[in-house]
Design a protein around this motif. Structure first.
Motif, PDB file in Angstrom:
ATOM      1  N   ASP A 191       0.838  -1.195   0.000  1.00 26.09           N
ATOM      2  CA  ASP A 191       0.000   0.000   0.000  1.00 26.09           C
ATOM      3  C   ASP A 191       0.876   1.249   0.000  1.00 26.09           C
ATOM      4  OD1 ASP A 191      -2.816  -1.181   0.561  1.00 26.09           O
ATOM      5  OD2 ASP A 191      -1.546  -2.104   2.089  1.00 26.09           O
ATOM      6  N   ALA A 192       0.496   2.256  -0.793  1.00 20.64           N
ATOM      7  CA  ALA A 192       1.242   3.511  -0.840  1.00 20.64           C
ATOM      8  C   ALA A 192       0.977   4.356   0.401  1.00 20.64           C
ATOM      9  CB  ALA A 192       0.879   4.297  -2.097  1.00 20.64           C
ATOM     10  N   GLN A 193      -0.207   4.187   0.999  1.00 27.86           N
ATOM     11  CA  GLN A 193      -0.581   4.973   2.174  1.00 27.86           C
ATOM     12  C   GLN A 193      -0.947   4.030   3.319  1.00 27.86           C
ATOM     13  OE1 GLN A 193      -2.431   8.571   1.898  1.00 27.86           O
ATOM     14  NE2 GLN A 193      -1.254   9.043   0.087  1.00 27.86           N
ATOM     15  N   LEU A 194      -0.204   4.109   4.398  1.00 24.43           N
ATOM     16  CA  LEU A 194      -0.497   3.291   5.583  1.00 24.43           C
ATOM     17  C   LEU A 194      -1.198   4.197   6.585  1.00 24.43           C
ATOM     18  CD1 LEU A 194       2.852   1.306   5.810  1.00 24.43           C
ATOM     19  CD2 LEU A 194       0.676   0.517   4.894  1.00 24.43           C
ATOM     20  N   ALA A 195      -2.484   4.384   6.356  1.00 26.84           N
ATOM     21  CA  ALA A 195      -3.288   5.294   7.173  1.00 26.84           C
ATOM     22  C   ALA A 195      -4.699   4.724   7.289  1.00 26.84           C
ATOM     23  CB  ALA A 195      -3.316   6.677   6.531  1.00 26.84           C
ATOM     24  N   GLY A 196      -5.557   5.443   7.994  1.00 26.49           N
ATOM     25  CA  GLY A 196      -6.927   4.973   8.179  1.00 26.49           C
ATOM     26  C   GLY A 196      -6.949   3.717   9.021  1.00 26.49           C
ATOM     27  N   GLY A 197      -7.623   2.673   8.540  1.00 23.19           N
ATOM     28  CA  GLY A 197      -7.685   1.404   9.267  1.00 23.19           C
ATOM     29  C   GLY A 197      -6.510   0.493   8.992  1.00 23.19           C
ATOM     30  N   LEU A 198      -5.690   0.846   8.014  1.00 22.60           N
ATOM     31  CA  LEU A 198      -4.575  -0.029   7.634  1.00 22.60           C
ATOM     32  C   LEU A 198      -3.542  -0.266   8.727  1.00 22.60           C
ATOM     33  CD1 LEU A 198      -3.724   0.681   3.894  1.00 22.60           C
ATOM     34  CD2 LEU A 198      -4.716  -1.350   4.899  1.00 22.60           C
ATOM     35  N   PRO A 199      -3.146   0.750   9.504  1.00 21.71           N
ATOM     36  CA  PRO A 199      -2.131   0.469  10.528  1.00 21.71           C
ATOM     37  C   PRO A 199      -2.516  -0.675  11.470  1.00 21.71           C
ATOM     38  CG  PRO A 199      -2.292   2.809  10.211  1.00 21.71           C
ATOM     39  CD  PRO A 199      -3.408   2.188   9.401  1.00 21.71           C
ATOM     40  N   ASP A 200      -3.792  -0.781  11.849  1.00 23.67           N
ATOM     41  CA  ASP A 200      -4.209  -1.879  12.727  1.00 23.67           C
ATOM     42  C   ASP A 200      -4.057  -3.225  12.027  1.00 23.67           C
ATOM     43  OD1 ASP A 200      -4.783  -0.209  14.864  1.00 23.67           O
ATOM     44  OD2 ASP A 200      -6.890   0.015  14.305  1.00 23.67           O
ATOM     45  N   GLU A 201      -4.505  -3.302  10.766  1.00 26.62           N
ATOM     46  CA  GLU A 201      -4.407  -4.556  10.010  1.00 26.62           C
ATOM     47  C   GLU A 201      -2.951  -4.935   9.765  1.00 26.62           C
ATOM     48  OE1 GLU A 201      -6.760  -4.877   6.387  1.00 26.62           O
ATOM     49  OE2 GLU A 201      -8.102  -3.330   7.181  1.00 26.62           O
ATOM     50  N   VAL A 202      -2.179  -3.975   9.255  1.00 23.72           N
ATOM     51  CA  VAL A 202      -0.775  -4.232   8.930  1.00 23.72           C
ATOM     52  C   VAL A 202       0.017  -4.524  10.208  1.00 23.72           C
ATOM     53  CG1 VAL A 202       1.332  -3.194   7.985  1.00 23.72           C
ATOM     54  CG2 VAL A 202      -0.845  -2.896   6.794  1.00 23.72           C
ATOM     55  N   GLY A 203      -0.258  -3.774  11.265  1.00 21.98           N
ATOM     56  CA  GLY A 203       0.414  -4.002  12.541  1.00 21.98           C
ATOM     57  C   GLY A 203       0.179  -5.419  13.049  1.00 21.98           C
ATOM     58  N   ALA A 204      -1.075  -5.875  12.980  1.00 21.12           N
ATOM     59  CA  ALA A 204      -1.408  -7.230  13.438  1.00 21.12           C
ATOM     60  C   ALA A 204      -0.657  -8.273  12.612  1.00 21.12           C
ATOM     61  CB  ALA A 204      -2.917  -7.456  13.354  1.00 21.12           C
TER      62      ALA A 204
END
Length: 115
Positions: free
Chosen positions: A21-34
């Motif tokens: 993903d070009a932008q790690l924002a919104g709900g993505l940090p939780d998903e990517v972090g997990a």
């Protein structure tokens, strides 16, 4: 392990993680972090190289996830290295002084030799 957000490739004993993903924002940090935490929790994961070549922006909560990931890797005797950060992301790390805590390299090759 590949997901819709990460591409994970073993390179010897190093797991290279590329963000899709070009932008790690919104709900993505939780998903990517997990996903990153699950990867770090694997017994055979002691060297993790995060390649940010596709990332143009990341939210502050994603920075927090990376700091926690770094701590998790250190606690298990492993190491986390970041590479291929765009100038904007480098500036964010410098401003927040996270470049003092995290190991950051310019290229993936330099990242691999940092272990």
């Amino acid at each position: 392990m590949n997901s819709s957000h990460l591409q994970v490739t073993p390179h010897g004993d190093v797991l290279v993680v590329r963000f899709l993903d070009a932008q790690l924002a919104g709900g993505l940090p939780d998903e990517v972090g997990a996903e990153l935490y699950a990867l770090a929790a694997k017994e055979d994961c002691s060297k993790l190289l995060l390649n940010f070549s596709a990332v143009e922006f990341l939210a502050s909560d994603m920075l927090g996830k990376i700091v926690v990931l770094n701590k998790k890797m250190k606690q298990k005797g492993g190491k986390l290295v970041l590479c291929k950060l765009c100038p904007n992301l480098r500036q964010i790390l410098a401003t927040t002084k996270l470049d003092m805590i995290l190991t950051v390299k310019d290229t993936e090759a330099e990242g691999l030799t940092a272990f």
